[in-house]
Design a protein around this motif. Structure first.
Motif, PDB file in Angstrom:
ATOM      1  N   LEU A 236       0.950  -1.165  -0.050  1.00 31.38           N
ATOM      2  CA  LEU A 236       0.282  -0.069   0.093  1.00 31.38           C
ATOM      3  C   LEU A 236       0.768   1.112  -0.043  1.00 31.38           C
ATOM      4  CD1 LEU A 236      -2.890  -1.055   2.427  1.00 31.38           C
ATOM      5  CD2 LEU A 236      -3.246  -0.643  -0.469  1.00 31.38           C
ATOM      6  N   PRO A 237       1.970   1.078   0.768  1.00 32.60           N
ATOM      7  CA  PRO A 237       2.927   2.673   0.569  1.00 32.60           C
ATOM      8  C   PRO A 237       3.208   2.733  -0.258  1.00 32.60           C
ATOM      9  CG  PRO A 237       3.448   1.150   2.894  1.00 32.60           C
ATOM     10  CD  PRO A 237       2.466   0.473   1.776  1.00 32.60           C
ATOM     11  N   GLU A 238       3.484   1.984  -1.328  1.00 34.05           N
ATOM     12  CA  GLU A 238       4.129   2.733  -3.106  1.00 34.05           C
ATOM     13  C   GLU A 238       2.459   3.257  -4.140  1.00 34.05           C
ATOM     14  OE1 GLU A 238       5.087  -0.231  -1.857  1.00 34.05           O
ATOM     15  OE2 GLU A 238       6.608   0.069  -0.863  1.00 34.05           O
ATOM     16  N   ARG A 239       1.456   2.510  -3.787  1.00 34.53           N
ATOM     17  CA  ARG A 239       0.401   2.466  -4.134  1.00 34.53           C
ATOM     18  C   ARG A 239      -0.388   4.203  -3.293  1.00 34.53           C
ATOM     19  NH1 ARG A 239      -3.373  -0.966  -5.237  1.00 34.53           N
ATOM     20  NH2 ARG A 239      -3.082  -2.588  -3.901  1.00 34.53           N
ATOM     21  N   LEU A 240      -0.188   4.402  -2.705  1.00 41.31           N
ATOM     22  CA  LEU A 240      -0.991   5.140  -1.750  1.00 41.31           C
ATOM     23  C   LEU A 240      -0.759   6.679  -2.484  1.00 41.31           C
ATOM     24  CD1 LEU A 240      -1.895   4.125   2.038  1.00 41.31           C
ATOM     25  CD2 LEU A 240      -3.753   4.393   0.432  1.00 41.31           C
ATOM     26  N   ALA A 241      -2.029   7.366  -3.141  1.00 42.30           N
ATOM     27  CA  ALA A 241      -1.582   8.771  -3.175  1.00 42.30           C
ATOM     28  C   ALA A 241      -1.544   9.884  -2.058  1.00 42.30           C
ATOM     29  CB  ALA A 241      -2.687   9.183  -4.470  1.00 42.30           C
ATOM     30  N   ALA A 242      -2.984   9.376  -1.065  1.00 38.33           N
ATOM     31  CA  ALA A 242      -3.048  10.363  -0.696  1.00 38.33           C
ATOM     32  C   ALA A 242      -3.831   9.233   0.461  1.00 38.33           C
ATOM     33  CB  ALA A 242      -3.705  11.674  -0.096  1.00 38.33           C
ATOM     34  N   VAL A 243      -4.378  10.050   2.366  1.00 43.23           N
ATOM     35  CA  VAL A 243      -4.887   9.831   2.717  1.00 43.23           C
ATOM     36  C   VAL A 243      -5.323  10.302   4.122  1.00 43.23           C
ATOM     37  CG1 VAL A 243      -4.690   7.946   5.720  1.00 43.23           C
ATOM     38  CG2 VAL A 243      -2.808   7.728   3.507  1.00 43.23           C
ATOM     39  N   PHE A 244      -6.947  10.517   4.037  1.00 43.07           N
ATOM     40  CA  PHE A 244      -7.609  11.235   5.060  1.00 43.07           C
ATOM     41  C   PHE A 244      -7.925  10.826   5.736  1.00 43.07           C
ATOM     42  CE2 PHE A 244      -7.541  12.110   0.052  1.00 43.07           C
ATOM     43  CZ  PHE A 244      -7.299  14.032   0.725  1.00 43.07           C
ATOM     44  N   SER A 245      -8.025  11.674   6.516  1.00 39.81           N
ATOM     45  CA  SER A 245      -8.678  11.495   8.495  1.00 39.81           C
ATOM     46  C   SER A 245      -9.862  12.667   8.871  1.00 39.81           C
ATOM     47  CB  SER A 245      -7.815  10.600   8.726  1.00 39.81           C
ATOM     48  OG  SER A 245      -8.514  11.140  10.320  1.00 39.81           O
ATOM     49  N   SER A 246     -10.478  12.326   9.069  1.00 32.98           N
ATOM     50  CA  SER A 246     -11.764  13.456   9.444  1.00 32.98           C
ATOM     51  C   SER A 246     -12.144  12.480  10.740  1.00 32.98           C
ATOM     52  CB  SER A 246     -12.530  13.775   8.864  1.00 32.98           C
ATOM     53  OG  SER A 246     -12.920  15.138   9.116  1.00 32.98           O
ATOM     54  N   GLY A 247     -13.498  13.414  11.191  1.00 35.11           N
ATOM     55  CA  GLY A 247     -14.796  12.490  12.542  1.00 35.11           C
ATOM     56  C   GLY A 247     -14.186  13.064  13.390  1.00 35.11           C
ATOM     57  N   GLY A 248     -13.470  13.438  14.202  1.00 36.80           N
ATOM     58  CA  GLY A 248     -12.801  13.551  15.002  1.00 36.80           C
ATOM     59  C   GLY A 248     -11.392  13.544  15.445  1.00 36.80           C
ATOM     60  N   PRO A 249     -10.573  13.614  16.506  1.00 38.93           N
ATOM     61  CA  PRO A 249      -9.070  14.239  16.241  1.00 38.93           C
ATOM     62  C   PRO A 249      -8.208  13.043  16.883  1.00 38.93           C
ATOM     63  CG  PRO A 249     -10.110  13.776  18.580  1.00 38.93           C
ATOM     64  CD  PRO A 249     -10.977  13.788  18.049  1.00 38.93           C
ATOM     65  N   LEU A 250      -6.994  13.704  15.982  1.00 45.59           N
ATOM     66  CA  LEU A 250      -5.947  11.830  15.501  1.00 45.59           C
ATOM     67  C   LEU A 250      -5.256  12.487  16.316  1.00 45.59           C
ATOM     68  CD1 LEU A 250      -4.964   9.807  14.165  1.00 45.59           C
ATOM     69  CD2 LEU A 250      -3.905  10.966  12.014  1.00 45.59           C
ATOM     70  N   PRO A 251      -4.797  11.407  17.406  1.00 45.84           N
ATOM     71  CA  PRO A 251      -3.504  11.262  18.913  1.00 45.84           C
ATOM     72  C   PRO A 251      -2.438  11.608  18.163  1.00 45.84           C
ATOM     73  CG  PRO A 251      -5.046   9.217  18.826  1.00 45.84           C
ATOM     74  CD  PRO A 251      -6.019  10.002  17.599  1.00 45.84           C
ATOM     75  N   ALA A 252      -1.710  12.221  18.938  1.00 40.88           N
ATOM     76  CA  ALA A 252      -0.042  11.945  17.855  1.00 40.88           C
ATOM     77  C   ALA A 252       0.494  10.989  17.593  1.00 40.88           C
ATOM     78  CB  ALA A 252       0.791  13.285  18.308  1.00 40.88           C
ATOM     79  N   ASP A 253       0.508  10.199  18.948  1.00 38.87           N
ATOM     80  CA  ASP A 253       0.726   9.149  18.975  1.00 38.87           C
ATOM     81  C   ASP A 253       1.023   7.803  17.254  1.00 38.87           C
ATOM     82  OD1 ASP A 253      -1.566   8.090  19.733  1.00 38.87           O
ATOM     83  OD2 ASP A 253      -0.202   7.548  21.569  1.00 38.87           O
ATOM     84  N   ALA A 254      -0.230   8.261  16.464  1.00 39.02           N
ATOM     85  CA  ALA A 254      -0.925   7.707  15.441  1.00 39.02           C
ATOM     86  C   ALA A 254      -0.284   7.633  14.389  1.00 39.02           C
ATOM     87  CB  ALA A 254      -1.987   7.948  15.484  1.00 39.02           C
ATOM     88  N   LEU A 255       0.739   9.051  14.393  1.00 38.22           N
ATOM     89  CA  LEU A 255       1.313   9.170  13.308  1.00 38.22           C
ATOM     90  C   LEU A 255       1.960   8.427  12.507  1.00 38.22           C
ATOM     91  CD1 LEU A 255       1.049  13.264  13.605  1.00 38.22           C
ATOM     92  CD2 LEU A 255       0.133  11.867  12.363  1.00 38.22           C
ATOM     93  N   PRO A 256       3.639   8.786  13.790  1.00 39.19           N
ATOM     94  CA  PRO A 256       5.107   7.054  13.737  1.00 39.19           C
ATOM     95  C   PRO A 256       3.911   6.148  12.834  1.00 39.19           C
ATOM     96  CG  PRO A 256       4.771   8.212  15.626  1.00 39.19           C
ATOM     97  CD  PRO A 256       3.675   8.635  14.931  1.00 39.19           C
ATOM     98  N   PRO A 257       3.320   5.333  13.447  1.00 39.65           N
ATOM     99  CA  PRO A 257       2.565   3.920  12.997  1.00 39.65           C
ATOM    100  C   PRO A 257       2.047   4.211  11.207  1.00 39.65           C
ATOM    101  CG  PRO A 257       1.914   3.925  14.940  1.00 39.65           C
ATOM    102  CD  PRO A 257       2.471   5.350  14.955  1.00 39.65           C
ATOM    103  N   CYS A 258       1.535   5.764  11.253  1.00 37.26           N
ATOM    104  CA  CYS A 258       0.918   5.686   9.782  1.00 37.26           C
ATOM    105  C   CYS A 258       2.355   6.079   8.953  1.00 37.26           C
ATOM    106  CB  CYS A 258       0.001   7.357   9.963  1.00 37.26           C
ATOM    107  SG  CYS A 258      -1.383   6.665  10.653  1.00 37.26           S
TER     108      CYS A 258
END
Length: 566
Positions: A236-258
């Protein structure tokens, strides 16, 4: 593009676009001619109805899109609920004259006309109020919000201006429902207007995307992105053009796994059902919550006494010249703004005003807390409850020193902020905040954590279709009442309730209980015990296997079956 938005026909009249699929269903392309035929069938159906207001709910995104466009061109006002539960249908029946789509148990839910001729499609009236969406209900009952079509068109145009170049050539896949305003815009209206193919099915697990061909734009929610470490993302990383997130706050500790699993961090969208999307940011993996937001094209902002105000053609029922006061405090930073918490979360306890946002911030500032939610609990006596998600370091202290010792410094912090009569009396420690299909943590879900029959539980291991929890059973747990006076044991019906209760918190089960199989009770469970509950579900949520065990060995096991609502 503006005319295509008004027509809502995905530019099917263009020869170049007519040769491209509108979307994909079960791996097969849906071409514009087939999509247009379905839209025409819905147009014929709705045009024949006397009712001016119709409620639409579909699991299939392409079917939803065709019905929506057919209804709009038939000059109907579409009510767009977030679910098809019986209670939702009952409320809607007081507002609408017809139902269409996937409404379990409703014989009056109608279908499109077969083989209807193509009408003379005319541009829609941008000023018409033809959509009613609902808030998430995070602070109570969902609230209906009317939208003019131009508000949707203007927002889609802003999305294309800001992000269109990033996702050129990508197909649209989503973990969120199109029945929410975020999903409606990102999964239906934007791809139709821009000519990007969209997937009919919602993505339950990121592994589902391995079979999807080509480039992908992923429309996600914080609830899914917070659990990304559980996903096998493959190429997926090679094929993902973009990832969007909404609907609530995204915790900062979720960013490194993303960044690690997806090759990028999400583009976060800030907004609400009332405002639509108004700002965005894309934080690097090490960034915190203080990263500023930048306004979307066409959106202006200012601060009034520290509270955020917004102005745009697609906000509320405003003309574009009025300022809309958002429910958030903020401060300016560079060309953008930093959110500082909700401004409207004030409750009264013992006639004293308490800011829930201030309580949460004090708990977060104390360290070892990843997320915090404070809420006023219902009952004859008003009291404050707190739900905490400890950090890994926090859980380690809980394990070594005990829950009371870990909570002690947090209680002390609140003692400096609140009078004794209004301090939180009830606390819950959870592995993750409960979230619905829109990624929202609702008031009802938080309140359910304080149900006396819900024992203290911690998720030890979680996979896409299985989980293991540790349950500490207090001696005073009310499930023992009446079983039995001198030798209390945990009733089997309570153990079954635990299995279903925690499975529904963690997985998407079918709504209705349908039966029990292979039920065994091997050993009694006594007060003060610690047990492990293992849950395994199948992909469609129709089957749940559970097992309860402790250091003494197995206690119970069985299979619960579920089906669609009657």
């Amino acid at each position: 593009m503006w005319r295509e938005l008004q027509l809502g026909l995905a530019g099917a009249s263009s020869p170049a676009r007519a040769a491209q699929p509108v979307g994909w269903r079960a791996g097969r392309a849906v071409m514009p001619a087939a999509f247009m035929a379905q839209a025409a069938g819905w147009f014929a159906h709705f045009e024949a109805l006397a009712a001016a207001d119709v409620a639409l709910y579909f699991e299939d995104t392409l079917q939803a899109a065709a019905a929506l466009l057919g209804a709009w061109h038939a000059r109907k006002t579409v009510w767009w609920p977030g679910d098809a539960l019986p209670a939702t249908a009952q409320r809607l029946a007081e507002q609408v004259g017809a139902f269409a789509g996937d409404w379990p148990g409703r014989a009056d839910a109608t279908a499109a006309v077969a083989d209807a001729p193509q009408p003379d499609w005319q541009p829609l009236d941008p000023q018409a109020c033809q959509l009613v969406v609902f808030t998430s209900g995070s602070s109570g009952e969902p609230t209906a919000i009317s939208k003019r079509l131009h508000q949707l068109f203007d927002e889609v145009r802003a999305l294309e201006a800001e992000f269109g170049a990033r996702i050129d050539g990508a197909a649209i896949h989503a973990t969120v429902s199109h029945q929410h305003i975020y999903g409606l815009l990102f999964r239906i209206l934007w791809p139709l207007a821009a000519g990007r193919p969209l997937a009919a099915e919602r993505v339950a697990y990121l592994e589902d995307l391995h079979a999807a061909p080509g480039r992908i734009a992923l429309i996600a929610s914080p609830a899914h992105l917070k659990r990304l470490q559980l996903a096998n993302t493959g190429d997926l990383p090679e094929r993902l053009a973009a990832v969007f997130s909404s609907g609530g706050p995204l915790p900062a500790d979720a960013l490194p796994p993303c960044a690690e699993r997806l090759g990028q961090t999400p583009i976060e969208i800030y907004g609400s059902s009332e405002t639509g999307g108004v700002a965005w940011r894309q934080r690097p993996p090490g960034a915190g919550d203080a990263e500023p937001w930048r306004a979307m094209p066409g959106v202006e902002w200012q601060l009034a006494d520290g509270q955020l105000q917004l102005r745009s053609a697609h906000i509320g029922n405003h003309t574009g010249s009025d300022w809309y006061t958002a429910a958030d405090h903020a401060r300016a930073e560079g060309p953008g703004f930093v959110l500082l918490g909700r401004a409207d979360r004030i409750v009264k306890i013992e006639e004293k005003r308490v800011s829930l946002a201030a309580v949460e911030q004090a708990l977060l500032d104390g360290g070892q807390v990843r997320e915090a939610r404070a809420l006023l609990l219902p009952g004859s006596r008003q009291e404050l409850g707190v739900v905490l998600v400890p950090t890994p370091e926090g859980w380690a202290r809980v394990d070594t020193e005990g829950r009371a010792a870990w909570l002690a410094p947090l209680r002390e912090r609140l003692a400096a902020l609140l009078e004794a009569t209004v301090r939180p009396r009830r606390w819950r420690l959870v592995s993750d905040l409960p979230a619905n299909t829109q990624g929202k943590t609702t008031q009802a879900a938080l309140q359910a954590l304080f149900d006396p029959l819900r024992p203290a539980a911690r998720v030890l291991k979680r996979e896409p279709l299985s989980a293991t929890l540790r349950i500490d059973i207090e001696a005073r747990y009310p499930g023992f009442d009446g079983h039995f006076e001198n030798q209390p044991v945990l009733p089997g019906v309570v153990q079954l309730d635990w299995a279903e209760r925690f499975a529904r918190e963690l997985f998407a089960l079918q709504p209705a209980f349908a039966g029990l199989e292979q039920l065994k009770f091997q050993q009694v469970i006594r007060p003060g015990s610690t047990v492990e509950l293992t849950l395994t579900v199948n992909a469609d949520g129709s089957e749940l296997r559970f097992a309860l065990a402790s250091e003494r060995g197995p206690h119970a096991s069985g299979k619960l079956r579920f089906g669609a609502a009657a």
